[in-house]
Design an enzyme around this catalytic site. Structure first.
Site, PDB file in Angstrom:
ATOM      1  CE  LYS A  91      -4.302  -1.744   0.424  1.00  0.00           C
ATOM      2  NZ  LYS A  91      -4.323  -2.850   1.337  1.00  0.00           N
ATOM      3  CD  GLU A 113     -10.383   3.997   0.560  1.00  0.00           C
ATOM      4  OE1 GLU A 113     -10.476   5.209   0.317  1.00  0.00           O
ATOM      5  OE2 GLU A 113      -9.483   3.270   0.084  1.00  0.00           O
ATOM      6  CB  SER A 378      -0.081  -8.157  -1.010  1.00  0.00           C
ATOM      7  OG  SER A 378      -0.896  -9.022  -0.251  1.00  0.00           O
TER       8      SER A 378
END
Ligand SMILES: *Cc1c(COP(=O)(O)O)cnc(C)c1O
Length: 399
Positions: A91, A113, A378
């Site tokens: 991210k 969010e 990830s």
């Protein structure tokens, strides 16, 4: 059908995408589009982005050949270690890119969010780094199941606002973030996946494409060839998958596998397997595949993993799955949990629950000897320890 992994001028990937937004957001979204088009080509922007990815995030992330998985499947199985990035997932790549853009646009407040909390943490982190104010919307249920990340966001100076509507998860947090943005159009809405109105899907895929750029270089060093046989990544909205697939879309010999959360089973009523269960509809500003009933009411998704618990899928993935370029594969909660324990016990790497879905696909494939497979790991599993321990307590005899 011809596959396009880059959108047209209106933000459509084939039949999916676009910008379906209320009148009040038209100008802010146009300004964002113009800024992104300009700065993505701007040498000083690119330099600052790359410098931060290197010195702050710790890129390139290693491409690690898993001894255990390679032995077990008699193939060359590489893990792209996004779990080793600062803040623990992919991210951060996107939040660094967008925060640099927000700064250049003169923004002072950032809205975001978050589901698992990874995007909230990554956003709170880059806001602290650049001195911008950070407001994060998070479903009440996710606040409970991902509490360590809530504490991290607060430590970093962010305000966390609980979303109390609907299923109190990611979709509801996104609704409330958009509502807040409509009332505060001067703030910058920093979306965490390849979802939302154009240009967000294109922009997030662009910033995440560093993952597949690195894979090509690293595979060339490791194997002498830049192309693997397969690339596997989990899909919530689809940002880590978009990043891991991006440079391979035109290399048609590379099989791309998008792993969706099947919860308790694809047809159990408790699932988030959007590409199978979904139909065309608009969610959060784009036309895409979406889990909805006949009246267009969203069907609440379910996954044990908060990061995959989303009723839609990015338009890029809707398009590439429908056109056949990307293959979708559903994985249940139990299959993901087993894969997480297997990697932890045999490789010394505790994966995020989301990433564990990608690992679990290996058992479903027919793998040729000496095949080269890249799995995008990830994120790391620290945030999921509570879920893992509950599963362990129930099943420790069989683990
Ligand atoms: C958020 C998250 C995901 C899902 O989001 P995508 O946009 O689909 O990548 C997957 N893995 C981890 C570790 C996450 O934090």
């Amino acid at each position: 059908m011809k596959t396009s992994y880059k959108p047209d001028k209106l933000g459509f990937y084939g039949e999916y995408g676009g910008a379906f937004i209320p009148e009040l957001l038209k100008i802010p979204v146009q300004e964002l589009s113009a800024a992104f088009s300009y700065f993505k080509e701007d040498p000083s922007f690119i330099l600052e982005f790359e410098q931060l990815l290197k010195d702050y995030v710790g890129r390139p992330s290693p491409l690690y050949k898993s001894t255990h998985l390679s032995n077990r499947f008699q193939a060359n199985i590489y893990l792209k270690r996004e779990d080793l990035n600062h803040t623990g997932s992919h991210k951060i790549n996107n939040t660094i890119g967008q925060i640099l853009l927000a700064k250049r646009m003169g923004k002072t407040t950032i809205l975001a969010e978050t589901g698992a909390g990874q995007h909230g943490v990554a956003t709170a982190t880059v806001c602290a780094l650049t001195g911008l104010k950070c407001v994060v919307f998070m479903g009440e249920k996710d606040i409970e199941r991902q509490y360590p990340n809530v504490q991290r966001m607060r430590m970093l100076g962010a305000t966390v606002i609980p979303a109390t509507s609907g299923s109190k998860t990611l979709k509801d947090a996104t609704n409330e973030a958009i509502r807040h943005w409509i009332n505060h159009p001067d703030s910058y809405y920093l979306i965490g996946s390849v979802v939302g109105p154009h240009p967000y899907p294109e922009m997030v895929a662009h910033f995440q494409s560093v993952i597949s750029k690195e894979i090509k270089v690293q595979l060339t060093h490791a194997t002498g060839k830049e192309l693997p046989h397969r690339v596997i990544a989990c899909v919530g909205g689809g940002s880590n998958a978009a990043g891991a697939f991006y440079e391979f879309y035109e290399d048609e010999e590379v099989e791309l596998i998008a792993v969706e959360a099947a919860g308790e089973g694809v047809y159990s009523g408790l699932s988030a397997a959007t590409s199978i269960l979904g139909s065309d509809g608009v969610i959060h500003g784009s036309l895409t595949l979406l889990m909805q009933d006949r009246d267009g009411q969203i069907i609440e998704p379910h996954s044990i993993s908060a990061g995959l618990d989303y009723p839609g899928i990015g338009p890029l993935h809707a398009h590439t799955i429908r056109s056949g370029r990307t293959k979708a594969c559903p994985i249940t909660d139990d299959e993901a949990l087993r894969a997480a324990f297997e990697l932890s016990r045999n490789e010394g790497v505790i994966p995020a629950l989301e990433s564990a879905h990608a690992l679990a696909v290996l058992e479903k494939l027919t793998i040729q000897p000496n095949e080269v497979i890249v799995i995008n790991l990830s994120g790391r599993g620290d945030k999921d320890m509570q879920t893992y321990l509950e599963y362990f307590t129930k099943n420790h005899e069989s683990i």
